[in-house]
Design an enzyme around this catalytic site. Structure first.
Site, mmCIF file in Angstrom:
data_model
loop_
_atom_site.group_PDB
_atom_site.id
_atom_site.type_symbol
_atom_site.label_atom_id
_atom_site.label_comp_id
_atom_site.label_asym_id
_atom_site.label_seq_id
_atom_site.Cartn_x
_atom_site.Cartn_y
_atom_site.Cartn_z
ATOM 1 N N PHE A 51 44.579 38.968 49.402
ATOM 2 C CA PHE A 51 43.322 38.373 48.943
ATOM 3 C C PHE A 51 43.425 37.754 47.554
ATOM 4 C CE2 PHE A 51 43.186 43.040 48.742
ATOM 5 C CZ PHE A 51 43.226 43.240 47.363
ATOM 6 N N GLY A 54 43.349 33.728 46.764
ATOM 7 C CA GLY A 54 42.099 33.008 46.920
ATOM 8 C C GLY A 54 40.912 33.615 46.202
ATOM 9 N N HIS A 55 41.079 34.787 45.608
ATOM 10 C CA HIS A 55 39.950 35.461 44.949
ATOM 11 C C HIS A 55 40.197 35.454 43.446
ATOM 12 C CE1 HIS A 55 36.946 38.771 44.235
ATOM 13 N NE2 HIS A 55 36.304 38.022 45.100
ATOM 14 N N PHE A 56 39.724 34.430 42.795
ATOM 15 C CA PHE A 56 39.926 34.189 41.364
ATOM 16 C C PHE A 56 41.416 34.150 41.016
ATOM 17 C CE2 PHE A 56 35.897 36.807 41.464
ATOM 18 C CZ PHE A 56 35.047 35.723 41.431
ATOM 19 N N VAL A 61 41.091 39.509 41.045
ATOM 20 C CA VAL A 61 40.150 40.630 41.124
ATOM 21 C C VAL A 61 40.067 41.067 42.582
ATOM 22 C CG1 VAL A 61 37.738 41.337 40.831
ATOM 23 C CG2 VAL A 61 38.792 39.822 39.151
#
Length: 151
Positions: A51, A54-56, A61
């Site tokens: 993840f 694509g998550h910040f 995070v």
């Protein structure tokens, strides 16, 4: 084994107990497992988590919903440990998530200690208080209610 005996389970045993698999298996080990009472799931968060890209991406995070999912998986291991092998691999569905709070961001290098404590159980419905810590700092908390169902 006595009911209040403390035990732990490794990743291989976790995969026998619950149906989750990579990339959605979010607990590496479960410690301090006391049947019918409580357990502590361990999640070693690494930069290789699927993840993070694509998550910040510039400030990775761990998504809060995945922290809550790790609480649920820890609770599911506790349920199987409590109820026995006849419920191994059964599905556990969220019914509610209450009082959910994300206190601090979780990122690469953190080790989450996911503490779950049974609040009550009636039939196939279980309610747990979950807290996720890193370095003794509360990162997230929630009260989760779940139902165990046949596939």
């Amino acid at each position: 084994m006595s009911e209040n005996e403390v035990t732990s389970v490794d990743i291989m045993r976790i995969m026998e107990m619950i149906p989750h698999r990579y990339p959605f298996l979010l607990v590496d080990r479960v410690e301090d497992l006391v049947a019918g009472e409580s357990a502590t799931g361990i999640k070693n968060v690494t930069i290789n988590e699927p993840f993070f890209p694509g998550h910040f991406p510039t400030k990775p995070v761990m998504p809060g919903v995945l922290i809550v999912e790790a609480m649920a998986q820890t609770a599911a291991v506790l349920v199987v440990h409590t109820e026995g092998s006849e419920i191994e691999g059964k599905l556990v569905y969220f019914m509610s998530i209450d009082g959910c709070r994300f206190r601090k961001p979780v990122g690469p290098g953190d080790t989450l200690h996911i503490k779950v404590k049974k609040e009550r159980q009636r039939g196939n419905i279980w309610k747990f208080k979950g807290e996720a810590y890193s370095n003794d700092t509360l990162m997230a908390e929630a009260v989760i209610t779940a139902m165990i169902v046949n596939e």
